[in-house]
Design an enzyme around this catalytic site. Sequence first.
Site, PDB file in Angstrom:
ATOM      1  NE  ARG A 631     -43.011  -4.560  26.910  1.00 41.43           N
ATOM      2  CZ  ARG A 631     -43.635  -5.249  27.859  1.00 41.43           C
ATOM      3  NH1 ARG A 631     -43.630  -6.583  27.809  1.00 41.43           N
ATOM      4  NH2 ARG A 631     -44.286  -4.626  28.798  1.00 41.43           N
ATOM      5  CG  ASN A 634     -33.294  -0.881  31.916  1.00 42.99           C
ATOM      6  OD1 ASN A 634     -33.070   0.278  31.563  1.00 42.99           O
ATOM      7  ND2 ASN A 634     -32.995  -1.332  33.117  1.00 42.99           N
ATOM      8  CE  LYS A 704     -37.905  -7.474  16.351  1.00 47.09           C
ATOM      9  NZ  LYS A 704     -38.201  -7.360  14.897  1.00 47.09           N
ATOM     10  N   GLY A 705     -34.467  -8.947  21.537  1.00 50.13           N
ATOM     11  CA  GLY A 705     -33.057  -9.106  21.911  1.00 50.13           C
ATOM     12  C   GLY A 705     -32.170  -8.023  21.342  1.00 50.13           C
ATOM     13  CB  VAL A 706     -30.662  -5.211  22.653  1.00 48.92           C
ATOM     14  CG1 VAL A 706     -32.008  -4.632  22.326  1.00 48.92           C
ATOM     15  CG2 VAL A 706     -30.556  -5.555  24.129  1.00 48.92           C
ATOM     16  CD  GLU A 708     -25.461 -11.715  19.667  1.00 49.21           C
ATOM     17  OE1 GLU A 708     -25.874 -11.995  20.812  1.00 49.21           O
ATOM     18  OE2 GLU A 708     -24.340 -12.009  19.284  1.00 49.21           O
TER      19      GLU A 708
END
Lengths: 747, 329, 176
Positions: A631, A634, A704-706, A708
């Site tokens: 997800r 922003n 999940k993180g963006v 790297e």
Amino acid sequence: MATNHIGKPKNRVDGLKKVTGSAKYAAEFNAPGLVHGVVISSAIAKGRIKAIDTHDALEIEGVLHIFTHENTPGLAWFDLSYKDMDSPPGAPFRPLHSDEIQFNMQPIALVVAETLELARFAALRVKVEYEVETHNTKLADSLDEAIEGKGFRAGFEPPKSIGKFEEAYEAADIKLETEYFHGAEHHNPMEMHASTVIYEEDGGLTIYDKTQGVLNSRHYVSMIFGIKRKKIKVISPFVGGAFGSGLRPQYQLFMATLAALELKRPVKVELTRPQMFSFGHRPITIQKLKLAASPDGSLQAVSHSAYSETSRFEKYVENVVNWPKKLYRCENVEEIYKLVQLDMYTPLDMRAPGGATGVYALESAMDELAYKLNMNPLELRLRNYTDEDKGKEKPFSSKTLKECYRVAAEKFGWSQRNPEPRSTREGHNLVGWGMASGIWDAMQTPARAKARLSADGKLEVGSATADIGTGTYTIMTQIAAETLGLPMEQVTAKLGDSSLPFAFLEGGSTTAASVGTAVKYVCDKIARKLLKEAGKIDDSPFKGAKMEDVVFRDENIVDKQDDSVFIPITEVMKLRGLGTIQKKTTALPNFLKQNKYSRNTHSAVFAEVKIDEDLGTIKVTRIVTAIDAGRILNAKTAHSQILGGVVWGVSMALEEDSFMDHHYGRFINHDLAEYHIAVNADMPDIDITFVEEEDHVVSPIGVKGVGEIGLVGVAAAIGNAVYHATGKRIRSLPITLDKAMSEVSAI
Amino acid sequence: MRPFSYSRAEDIDTAVNEVTAHEDARFIAGGTNLLDLMKIDVIHPQHLVDITHIAHDTIENTEDGGLRLGALVTNADTAYHPEVEKRYPLLAHAILAGASPQLRNKATDGGNLLQRTRCYYFYDKTTACNKREPGSGCAAIDGYNRLHAIFGASEHCIATHPSDMCVALAALDARVQVTGPDGSRTIPFEDFHRLPGDTPEKDTNLREDEIITSVDLPPKGFADHYTYIKNRDRASYAFALVSVAATLEIEDNVIKDARIALGGVAHKPWRNKEAESLLIDKPADRDGFQAVAAAIVKEAKSFRYNEFKIELARRSIVRALMEASQTYQ
Amino acid sequence: MRNQPHETIEDVRSDAIEKHHISLTINGTSYNLEVEPWTSVLDLLREHLNLTGTKKGCDHGQCGACTILLEGKRINSCLTLAIMHDGAEITTIEGLANNDGLHPVQQAFIEHDAFQCGYCTPGQICSTIGLIHEGKAKTLDDIRDLMSGNICRCGAYNNIVKVVQEALENHKNQTP
């Protein structure tokens, strides 16, 4: 005002401060009587300091003190005390500890003076004599000294082979053996590392540090200098980029603290740009890949081995060779990871550590295989697509890579690709298309947060995390505001302060999932309290109501079934006589749930390059990338994260190279004129698509993180495009014009 | 940085007097390279004479039909000056290929000529460098010499001159006007910079107490046929690996005049007039261009990491001449 | 003019640290200052006047973080001495907003998310304003080249370009 903020393209909440110059970074805090420290770096790579003559420097009026190993007071006895939250296995470097020189540009003295100008001048007058010992900084010549790359380190997975590689490789129809290399890189955030340390009257310290973890800095200072944690306050509201350089406390923190404690004065130490090349880099790797496939492209065997460099005193390990099992369906995978200890400082996690480099080699080799099979490189990826991590034998918690391939390929126009290398020209330029996959880990780490709702409906949330440009302030604000149905303007996010609740280091793309969840939880707690209080109001429509019966929206608690039934949050506070509601919480990853899955982000990257056939000059003209990162909190700041990652990929592919002069054992292009970072004129069009799928295994908020994933795969896609353009496979980064020039030329 | 005293000169005579009167004194104008080097203690004057107020900050026509660039005109003002853009577009292009807008706004034309090399070792005081410290050796010869010279180097120094502007000025046969205690003199551009020989600490033939007052451009600006090609490691804000300024005068497809200056390849902007003359009275075609390029690179000598420069120079020369032969404005 | 460091400490004491009087107008405020010759404009702003909005990214003119407007022109403040600018007018990032609010370029940086860590941002903003005044950027390639003196390690370049394009467009519309 609408109060659903998550996922929207919101402006950064700290934007105003950043565009007006009022955002303060570590070197920008002042205090009465502040003095300046300048670090002197060693001129040799290995040996001993025979003598340090500080006489001429101390003669200068306004020079207060010069710290060297000779006069630095006894500090912590044990190496262990110098360990920080990101230390690799080994014994950390101890600044000013002894006369021993372990690496070139090692900090050997700190000059403290009334002004910066004086300190810099005095540093020039310090004379150092060395006893030089032979050093070795050459990875390529030292492979026979390699040791196993293993040991415990957060996030590190020791190599683990599966199946029977040799047998499968021998038996396969199509085989490929190839080798890749890339140079060392340095993080070079725009802000140079700095610490301002204020000595407080009670003997405590207030420290403004450039760090990705204020608690890490506090721990480090506490352990080494033997000061109780509660007497140390580390503050870092703004960090001028870090990309990993702030994961470990760097020596300016040690130096400034030492000086502040000894002189009992506020001290600021800011490193110079050359010194930014003195404390950790993305290590060189020499990678060998063996791929075997059947004629239809199915991978039969993969061997990925890497030799990498580390210091003599620590064994820096990262996940270089662990990716084939996660990216492809293959039963026989061999992983070999070795380290060579050299006379240099320990390498340091740098954006997508291991992944950026390991996937570069893997995805370049896959491209070679595709050409060998006479197969569309995208087809080859799809042929070996896996829904399961072959190493862990677990399914992915979520994976939209297939859709990423499709979306990015379509946007790029991949179906128009002429499969023949060297087939497209535009004037002097050869045009090439290439693609690659990217993968990174998706993790939630434990994090705490606190929140305080005031009677006026203003909310403050805080966690001791960092915002290094990642947008942490903004997503914390969005999550908190949406959870309690408030406008973002009513929410203030606090971070970068060691007095706030625990958060792990801001790194590895974990912060949004971890701190974001903690913020969500603590705001949920406040919401529950509000609902409970609302139920106690006379004639309340929410008597006995449960959380699932209501929503928090537009500053109200609203009945889910009937919009017209609501109570303003400020009314609840007022009617219940509540001044504030304060909560704290801890968000722990659900290990039981998580352990059933492999958890990763993915990407599909397509690149177009134009190469001057005669002169070798390369221009990346287009990058299209589609990202599977769960997800998106922003749309604006996440887009920027990926944009930055892609820029890093372009820079890594074509420009960045910290060149070690082995005679001196010193990175020789140690400035921003000669260590090339991509500039505006290097930029291609960059098209970014998020293929979202909420992942509630990785984190309860679906993130999940963006940080790297935008970088991983880009260098390979560019290298593959260079091959497609020229027919020349360049197996080392950066791909500079001398490598790309055609062997023969019409002119 | 080491401390220094400071004085400001209001005219040339005072400037020259001031610099002679103080021991170890230097002029400062734009300061973009001088201060850079002072900060890392490669240069450490005891006195700076500020010459930013001595006039010589205009661009004017000369009597012979050329253009006089005051030494204190900034690089940006020069590149964007209408007369330069119109009559000497090669110079405008070369200037704009160098540095950054911010630096070009500060750096002066006189100072551009006096830029020091970007050799890594010159910039790193812990290494050997004869240019920085005569007699200490040259770390670049056996070191990382990707940036280094392929023409005119010596066993003492293989550094290159980093300027783009000077490459164009070399092609244009500019003249440097200088003034010193003994009066004024004119230095032809080709004699302004020097080869390292056994005194690499000296970049130019400007005497220590002399000051550049202007750079004069001869009438011929080659506005019809010119090219500046700059090959570098990133698309902007990087020094040249190999650059080429090429100008042609063509009548009925016959070359009447040709100039080829190379940057990033030698201790000075590199010209080979003998080779250039091969083009004269020949048709402007690829064969001729290849011949002259081959003649120029014939005497090139490379080191471990810069071998590519020879072929890159050859190709760049051919490309530049091809493009120059086609520019009609 | 030998190229040798000072030999004795007396050299240092006698001339070096002599202060000179200069006056500067910074963001519309006049300053009467006693400066030492070796103080750069950047260090004057950051260390002596506590105007820390102007950033130090390299101190050698290699990154553009210290870009300010000197007499309206963008320069690297790290590579110029304060003492050489007696009477000059300087605008830094702190001087761009006024009572009406942010300078349009500042607002556009926020809207386009043209920064991440924010450290190069003041320099990028001053550089953008300088670029617009110069009036030389006509094409996208021009903009990219003329903004290349400002390194952004976070990689916000494409968003910065959007700001510059928008600002140029607005500028064109305002100046017929």
